[in-house]
Enzyme design. Structure first.
Site, PDB file in Angstrom:
ATOM      1  N   ASP A   1      -9.774   1.828  -2.767  1.00 48.89           N
ATOM      2  CA  ASP A   1      -9.273   1.118  -1.602  1.00 48.89           C
ATOM      3  C   ASP A   1      -9.321   2.098  -0.438  1.00 48.89           C
ATOM      4  O   ASP A   1      -8.579   3.075  -0.410  1.00 48.89           O
ATOM      5  CB  ASP A   1      -7.831   0.647  -1.859  1.00 48.89           C
ATOM      6  CG  ASP A   1      -7.275  -0.147  -0.685  1.00 48.89           C
ATOM      7  OD1 ASP A   1      -7.974  -0.264   0.350  1.00 48.89           O
ATOM      8  OD2 ASP A   1      -6.141  -0.647  -0.791  1.00 48.89           O
TER       9      ASP A   1
ATOM     10  N   LYS B   1      -7.322  -0.223  10.709  1.00 47.58           N
ATOM     11  CA  LYS B   1      -6.660   0.939  11.281  1.00 47.58           C
ATOM     12  C   LYS B   1      -7.625   1.839  12.018  1.00 47.58           C
ATOM     13  O   LYS B   1      -7.361   2.214  13.156  1.00 47.58           O
ATOM     14  CB  LYS B   1      -5.935   1.726  10.174  1.00 47.58           C
ATOM     15  CG  LYS B   1      -4.536   1.256   9.897  1.00 47.58           C
ATOM     16  CD  LYS B   1      -4.415  -0.115   9.229  1.00 47.58           C
ATOM     17  CE  LYS B   1      -4.834  -0.125   7.790  1.00 47.58           C
ATOM     18  NZ  LYS B   1      -4.547  -1.388   7.090  1.00 47.58           N
TER      19      LYS B   1
ATOM     20  N   TRP C   1       0.616   0.276  -2.424  1.00 48.24           N
ATOM     21  CA  TRP C   1       0.787  -0.760  -1.406  1.00 48.24           C
ATOM     22  C   TRP C   1       1.283  -2.041  -2.096  1.00 48.24           C
ATOM     23  O   TRP C   1       0.706  -2.460  -3.107  1.00 48.24           O
ATOM     24  CB  TRP C   1      -0.555  -0.995  -0.706  1.00 48.24           C
ATOM     25  CG  TRP C   1      -0.538  -2.056   0.346  1.00 48.24           C
ATOM     26  CD1 TRP C   1       0.369  -2.214   1.359  1.00 48.24           C
ATOM     27  CD2 TRP C   1      -1.502  -3.109   0.513  1.00 48.24           C
ATOM     28  NE1 TRP C   1       0.030  -3.289   2.143  1.00 48.24           N
ATOM     29  CE2 TRP C   1      -1.104  -3.855   1.647  1.00 48.24           C
ATOM     30  CE3 TRP C   1      -2.660  -3.489  -0.180  1.00 48.24           C
ATOM     31  CZ2 TRP C   1      -1.829  -4.967   2.108  1.00 48.24           C
ATOM     32  CZ3 TRP C   1      -3.378  -4.580   0.276  1.00 48.24           C
ATOM     33  CH2 TRP C   1      -2.962  -5.305   1.411  1.00 48.24           C
TER      34      TRP C   1
HETATM   35  N1  PLA Z   1      -4.965  -1.336   1.398  1.00 50.09           N
HETATM   36  C1  PLA Z   1      -3.951  -0.538   1.759  1.00 50.09           C
HETATM   37  C2  PLA Z   1      -3.666   0.675   0.951  1.00 50.09           C
HETATM   38  C3  PLA Z   1      -3.192  -0.861   2.892  1.00 50.09           C
HETATM   39  O1  PLA Z   1      -2.183  -0.062   3.234  1.00 50.09           O
HETATM   40  C4  PLA Z   1      -3.492  -2.015   3.636  1.00 50.09           C
HETATM   41  C5  PLA Z   1      -2.676  -2.399   4.841  1.00 50.09           C
HETATM   42  C6  PLA Z   1      -4.569  -2.796   3.211  1.00 50.09           C
HETATM   43  C7  PLA Z   1      -5.291  -2.422   2.088  1.00 50.09           C
HETATM   44  C8  PLA Z   1      -5.012  -4.054   3.884  1.00 50.09           C
HETATM   45  O2  PLA Z   1      -5.254  -3.996   5.196  1.00 50.09           O
HETATM   46  P1  PLA Z   1      -6.134  -5.078   5.948  1.00 50.09           P
HETATM   47  O3  PLA Z   1      -6.288  -6.260   5.060  1.00 50.09           O
HETATM   48  O4  PLA Z   1      -5.377  -5.385   7.166  1.00 50.09           O
HETATM   49  O5  PLA Z   1      -7.425  -4.385   6.194  1.00 50.09           O
HETATM   50  N2  PLA Z   1      -1.337  -1.992   4.855  1.00 50.09           N
HETATM   51  C9  PLA Z   1      -0.491  -2.180   6.042  1.00 50.09           C
HETATM   52  C10 PLA Z   1      -0.430  -3.612   6.506  1.00 50.09           C
HETATM   53  C11 PLA Z   1      -1.013  -1.352   7.200  1.00 50.09           C
HETATM   54  C12 PLA Z   1      -0.075  -4.639   5.474  1.00 50.09           C
HETATM   55  O6  PLA Z   1       0.811  -4.439   4.642  1.00 50.09           O
HETATM   56  O7  PLA Z   1      -0.755  -5.681   5.497  1.00 50.09           O
HETATM   57  C13 PLA Z   1       0.910  -1.658   5.671  1.00 50.09           C
HETATM   58  O8  PLA Z   1       1.781  -1.649   6.537  1.00 50.09           O
HETATM   59  O9  PLA Z   1       1.083  -1.228   4.517  1.00 50.09           O
END
Ligand code: PLA
Length: 442
Positions: free
Chosen positions: A252, A288, A171
């Site tokens: 995570d 989610k 991510w």
């Molecule tokens: N960890 C991972 C692996 C994630 O994909 C995301 C969110 C988070 C943590 C953090 O989410 P939160 O703080 O909202 O609980 N990833 C998303 C959104 C869904 C983003 O980038 O913020 C994504 O589209 O990858």
């Protein structure tokens, strides 16, 4: 007059010339700190690029096309393409609103106590020995991101190793969160583009040569962006390696329930590491799996060797949190606590969660079939093999740019598609776009 004199002193101080007859300011001169006249003290600030993921939504919002499709951010949509508020969440909110005894006082620094207990139970299991032995400390944080940040800040202050290994790829926010918290980020091999699967050998080699004690970030399930998870046997090998080298696992868990549709199955990797008695950290997000994205509800748990250490660790987590945001918000955590506490609501939640996971899986099948029907060149079986919210398509950034320009399909430039944003109605449009992008480049 004394009052005129006082106003005069004040006016001189502010650089204002006064007309003492009418007590009005006649001219304003630049203050000595404002630099040359008319120029902002921030004029050197350069425009930053948009976020690679959230910026996709910004671009999408600007597009007037009626066929535009946002498959960038991982946000669940119904088959009608609408955001979904779960029924159990509506019910829990109704209960909260009806309860006149509820007030808006500050929560403690560590958040809502019930929420913390129930969150630990959700990830570690109701019968977790670590919970029974009181060696887990859980603090409510600002969703997954905030939980990662608080955990990382704590490690940077109190852990002897500052290096964290993150999977390649991962991510996009991970390296930024950890670097700003004061950790030094290195990567371990994870994904093999040739097989579109796990580079298990590379992973073992890289973690095997990590310095003793290094922190290892692991996606608990539904790896983002690849949709590739280790098998249970591979997890067991990873666990043995991590424990034998004294590495510190930091999980995570942003998608519990979204990979398999089962909360317990998706927590298995974490529970394996807890079962061996070793220490670890877990960041949980309810964005989610409960659809609470904007409520920013999450938790950081640290499993410690014994209750005494856990108590001291918690006391230090409070010192991390207090100057950062003082204490977390009350509403979202209360929703989660109401649902997790009530057997009926909990069961209802698991059914709604399974339905979301199943809809994503059916989108995988529909997209795969649509590409096959079009005879799109290439092997697209990874679309149905990958797990969780995303498909890592293998499309390159030019192909993505082409799909955005010609088909108004918005996705991240690494070729990741949010399957949760797709619907039966939009699958043909996406398949057309992929087909055109692939055949055009070939
Ligand atoms: N960890 C991972 C692996 C994630 O994909 C995301 C969110 C988070 C943590 C953090 O989410 P939160 O703080 O909202 O609980 N990833 C998303 C959104 C869904 C983003 O980038 O913020 C994504 O589209 O990858």
């Amino acid at each position: 007059m004394a009052s005129d004199r006082r106003i005069g002193v004040l006016a001189r101080h502010l650089g204002v010339e006064m007309d003492f007859e009418s007590h009005t300011a006649t001219a304003i001169s630049a203050s000595p700190t404002s630099g040359f006249q008319g120029n902002s003290v921030f004029s050197h600030v350069v425009r930053a690029p948009e976020d690679p993921i959230l910026g996709v939504t910004v671009a999408y919002n600007k597009d007037p096309s009626p066929v535009k499709l946002n498959l960038g951010v991982g946000a669940y949509r119904t088959d009608e393409g609408k955001p979904l508020v779960l029924n159990v969440v509506r019910k829990a909110e109704q209960q909260l609103v009806n309860d006149r005894s509820r007030v808006k006082e500050y929560l403690p620094i560590t958040g809502l106590a019930d929420f913390n207990k129930l969150s630990a139970k959700l990830i570690f299991g109701a019968d977790s020995p670590a919970i029974q032995e009181n060696r887990v400390t859980t603090v409510q944080c600002l969703s997954g991101t905030g939980s990662l940040r608080v955990g990382a800040e704590f490690l940077a202050r109190h852990y002897h190793q500052r290096t964290i290994y993150i999977p390649q790829p991962t991510w996009g926010n991970h390296p930024k969160v950890f670097t700003l918290a004061g950790l030094s980020v290195k990567t371990y091999r994870y994904y093999d583009p040739a097989t579109r699967g796990l580079n298990f050998q590379g992973l073992l080699e890289d973690l095997g040569s990590a310095p003793s004690g290094a922190i290892v970030l692991l996606h608990a399930c539904a790896h983002n962006p690849t949709g590739v998870d280790p098998t249970p046997q591979q997890w067991e090998n990873i666990r043995q390696l991590i424990r034998s080298k004294g590495l510190l696992p930091f999980f995570d868990s942003a998608y519990q329930g979204f990979a398999s549709g089962s909360l317990d199955s998706d927590a298995q990797p974490v529970r394996m590491f807890v079962a061996d008695g070793g220490e670890l950290l877990v960041a949980q997000s309810y964005a989610k799996n409960m659809g609470l994205y904007g409520e920013r509800v999450g938790a950081l748990s640290i499993v410690c060797r014994n209750a005494d250490v856990a108590g001291r660790v918690e006391s230090q987590l409070k010192l991390v949190i207090r100057p950062m945001y003082s204490n977390p918000p009350i509403h979202g955590a209360s929703i989660v606590a109401v649902i997790l506490k009530d057997r009926n609501l909990y069961n209802e939640w698991t059914i709604e969660l399974k339905a979301m996971a199943d809809r994503i899986i059916s989108m995988r099948r529909q997209l795969f079939d649509a590409l096959r029907a079009r005879g799109t060149p290439g092997d697209w079986s990874h679309i149905i093999k990958q797990i969780g919210m995303f498909t890592f398509t293998g499309l390159n950034s030019e192909q993505v740019a082409f799909m955005t320009k010609e088909y108004h399909i918005y996705m991240t430039s690494d070729g990741r598609i949010s399957m949760a944003g797709l619907s039966s109605k939009t699958v043909p449009h996406l398949a057309d776009a992929i087909h055109a992008a692939v055949t055009r480049a070939a």
